[in-house]
Design a protein around this motif. Structure first.
Motif, PDB file in Angstrom:
ATOM      1  N   PHE A 136       0.860  -1.193   0.000  1.00 54.91           N
ATOM      2  CA  PHE A 136       0.000   0.000   0.000  1.00 54.91           C
ATOM      3  C   PHE A 136       0.888   1.233   0.000  1.00 54.91           C
ATOM      4  CE2 PHE A 136      -2.454   3.187   2.582  1.00 54.91           C
ATOM      5  CZ  PHE A 136      -3.391   3.483   1.597  1.00 54.91           C
ATOM      6  N   ILE A 137       0.673   2.107  -0.970  1.00 48.21           N
ATOM      7  CA  ILE A 137       1.480   3.327  -1.105  1.00 48.21           C
ATOM      8  C   ILE A 137       0.692   4.480  -0.486  1.00 48.21           C
ATOM      9  CG2 ILE A 137       2.774   4.814  -2.682  1.00 48.21           C
ATOM     10  CD1 ILE A 137       3.716   1.858  -2.611  1.00 48.21           C
ATOM     11  N   LYS A 138       0.942   4.713   0.781  1.00 44.87           N
ATOM     12  CA  LYS A 138       0.155   5.689   1.536  1.00 44.87           C
ATOM     13  C   LYS A 138       0.283   7.099   0.972  1.00 44.87           C
ATOM     14  CE  LYS A 138      -0.600   7.415   6.256  1.00 44.87           C
ATOM     15  NZ  LYS A 138      -0.157   7.369   7.664  1.00 44.87           N
ATOM     16  N   GLU A 139       1.514   7.457   0.544  1.00 43.67           N
ATOM     17  CA  GLU A 139       1.744   8.841   0.124  1.00 43.67           C
ATOM     18  C   GLU A 139       1.011   9.197  -1.174  1.00 43.67           C
ATOM     19  OE1 GLU A 139       5.649   6.584  -0.938  1.00 43.67           O
ATOM     20  OE2 GLU A 139       4.061   6.510   0.576  1.00 43.67           O
ATOM     21  N   SER A 140       0.479   8.206  -1.894  1.00 44.22           N
ATOM     22  CA  SER A 140      -0.268   8.519  -3.121  1.00 44.22           C
ATOM     23  C   SER A 140      -1.615   9.171  -2.797  1.00 44.22           C
ATOM     24  CB  SER A 140      -0.498   7.253  -3.951  1.00 44.22           C
ATOM     25  OG  SER A 140      -1.386   6.376  -3.280  1.00 44.22           O
ATOM     26  N   GLY A 141      -2.091   9.019  -1.555  1.00 47.08           N
ATOM     27  CA  GLY A 141      -3.301   9.713  -1.106  1.00 47.08           C
ATOM     28  C   GLY A 141      -4.562   9.355  -1.870  1.00 47.08           C
ATOM     29  N   GLY A 142      -4.702   8.098  -2.282  1.00 47.05           N
ATOM     30  CA  GLY A 142      -5.910   7.683  -3.000  1.00 47.05           C
ATOM     31  C   GLY A 142      -5.989   8.205  -4.421  1.00 47.05           C
ATOM     32  N   ALA A 143      -4.850   8.636  -4.972  1.00 46.30           N
ATOM     33  CA  ALA A 143      -4.825   9.161  -6.343  1.00 46.30           C
ATOM     34  C   ALA A 143      -3.858   8.342  -7.180  1.00 46.30           C
ATOM     35  CB  ALA A 143      -4.400  10.632  -6.343  1.00 46.30           C
ATOM     36  N   ASP A 144      -4.110   8.311  -8.486  1.00 49.75           N
ATOM     37  CA  ASP A 144      -3.125   7.734  -9.395  1.00 49.75           C
ATOM     38  C   ASP A 144      -3.066   8.578 -10.663  1.00 49.75           C
ATOM     39  OD1 ASP A 144      -5.217   7.017 -11.078  1.00 49.75           O
ATOM     40  OD2 ASP A 144      -4.988   4.861 -10.812  1.00 49.75           O
ATOM     41  N   ILE A 145      -2.131   8.223 -11.543  1.00 53.82           N
ATOM     42  CA  ILE A 145      -1.933   8.942 -12.799  1.00 53.82           C
ATOM     43  C   ILE A 145      -2.232   7.981 -13.939  1.00 53.82           C
ATOM     44  CG2 ILE A 145      -0.202   9.981 -14.318  1.00 53.82           C
ATOM     45  CD1 ILE A 145       1.300  10.838 -11.800  1.00 53.82           C
ATOM     46  N   ARG A 146      -2.984   8.427 -14.932  1.00 53.94           N
ATOM     47  CA  ARG A 146      -3.166   7.670 -16.166  1.00 53.94           C
ATOM     48  C   ARG A 146      -2.441   8.425 -17.281  1.00 53.94           C
ATOM     49  NH1 ARG A 146      -7.125   4.572 -19.005  1.00 53.94           N
ATOM     50  NH2 ARG A 146      -6.855   3.066 -17.294  1.00 53.94           N
ATOM     51  N   ALA A 147      -1.410   7.786 -17.833  1.00 59.68           N
ATOM     52  CA  ALA A 147      -0.703   8.334 -18.989  1.00 59.68           C
ATOM     53  C   ALA A 147      -1.188   7.587 -20.220  1.00 59.68           C
ATOM     54  CB  ALA A 147       0.806   8.186 -18.826  1.00 59.68           C
TER      55      ALA A 147
END
Length: 290
Positions: free
Chosen positions: A179-190
């Motif tokens: 679990f990547i906590k620092e992503s804060g429930g967001a991701d990037i779609r490229a």
């Protein structure tokens, strides 16, 4: 050119936009429901029969194959490829992208950053699985899940253990992921087309939701990728052999981490967020190759 878009629903946003973009560029375009194609094989004469006629005069195809019909959909793509018809997404790359575990193995071998991931054959050593990804909280994903379905955030060791044991009991294959906590429930779609990032957006999960999928009520906004994020997206698409791909990444303290590489990425979210004509970029990709 005469372009066939392989899609089960001509009313879908992505299908409609591809039809519009092809017509704007002066091409003839048809929408073909791949699930209703009949494939005929004989020596050096593979043919596709659809809606009362053979599809013999197609110059290029754009597969929009849903996860539920991957097997037959890729068979149809392969049939066109046997006729030396250019496909925006190659059949082998499509098959690879639909196998979550195989995809992660390919990306790991290519040196792409990933959240630490563990997969077992219904192992009884559940404690080791949990600790291997850094302990709780951790993310558990069904191998066959799509659009955020079959994804669970286990916040405690006991919760993770219970979920894994339940999945094992149902003979449902599951992967455990850091679990990547620092992503804060967001991701990037490229969004990658022909070796170039043609658009990127940041997707934020709704309040209290760690999954950022737009299908689950998330929101999206345009984002400018860092050099490292752009390189990671291109490297991931290249490793998977995809000419058109949606590369999903998390922003972490150790750099971008790839979650998934999607071979049939939707156009609605990315076009709305970036205000870019992504469909036109896909048609231009066909023009360069046909």
């Amino acid at each position: 050119m005469k372009i066939a878009i392989l899609s089960r629903n001509p009313k879908l946003y992505s299908t409609r936009r591809l039809v519009e973009a092809a017509k704007e560029k002066g091409h003839e375009v048809i929408v073909v429901d791949h699930s209703k194609c009949i494939l005929e094989l004989e020596k050096k004469n593979p043919r596709v029969y659809y809606n009362g006629a053979y599809l013999d005069n197609i110059d290029a195809i754009i597969p929009r194959i849903g996860a539920s019909v991957t097997f037959y959909g890729t068979s149809v793509v392969r049939q066109f490829e046997m006729r030396r018809i250019f496909s925006a997404v190659e059949s082998q790359a499509l098959v690879r992208s639909r196998d979550k575990l195989r995809s992660l193995q390919i990306l790991a071998r290519a040196g792409v950053g990933l959240p630490k991931t563990v997969f077992t054959n219904y192992s009884k050593d559940v404690d080791h699985v949990i600790e291997s990804v850094g302990g709780a909280p951790l993310v558990l994903k069904l191998l066959e899940g799509t659009q955020g379905l079959g994804v669970v955030l286990a916040e405690t060791h006991n919760a993770a253990s219970s979920v894994i044991e339940a999945f094992n009991g149902l003979k449902a294959r599951v992967i455990a992921q850091q679990f990547i906590k620092e992503s804060g429930g967001a991701d990037i779609r490229a969004f990658v087309v022909d070796g170039n990032v043609v658009g990127a957006m940041k997707r934020q999960g709704k309040e209290g939701e760690f999954r950022s999928n737009l299908h689950r009520g998330g929101s999206a906004k345009i984002i400018e990728l860092s050099d490292q994020e752009e390189l990671t997206a291109l490297k991931a698409a290249r490793a998977m052999g995809l000419g058109v791909a949606g590369v999903d990444m998390l922003q972490s303290s150790s750099g971008p981490l790839v979650l998934e590489v999607n071979s049939s990425p939707g156009l609605e979210g990315i076009e709305a967020a970036t205000k870019k004509d992504i469909a036109k970029e896909i048609i231009k990709y066909l023009e360069r190759n046909v």
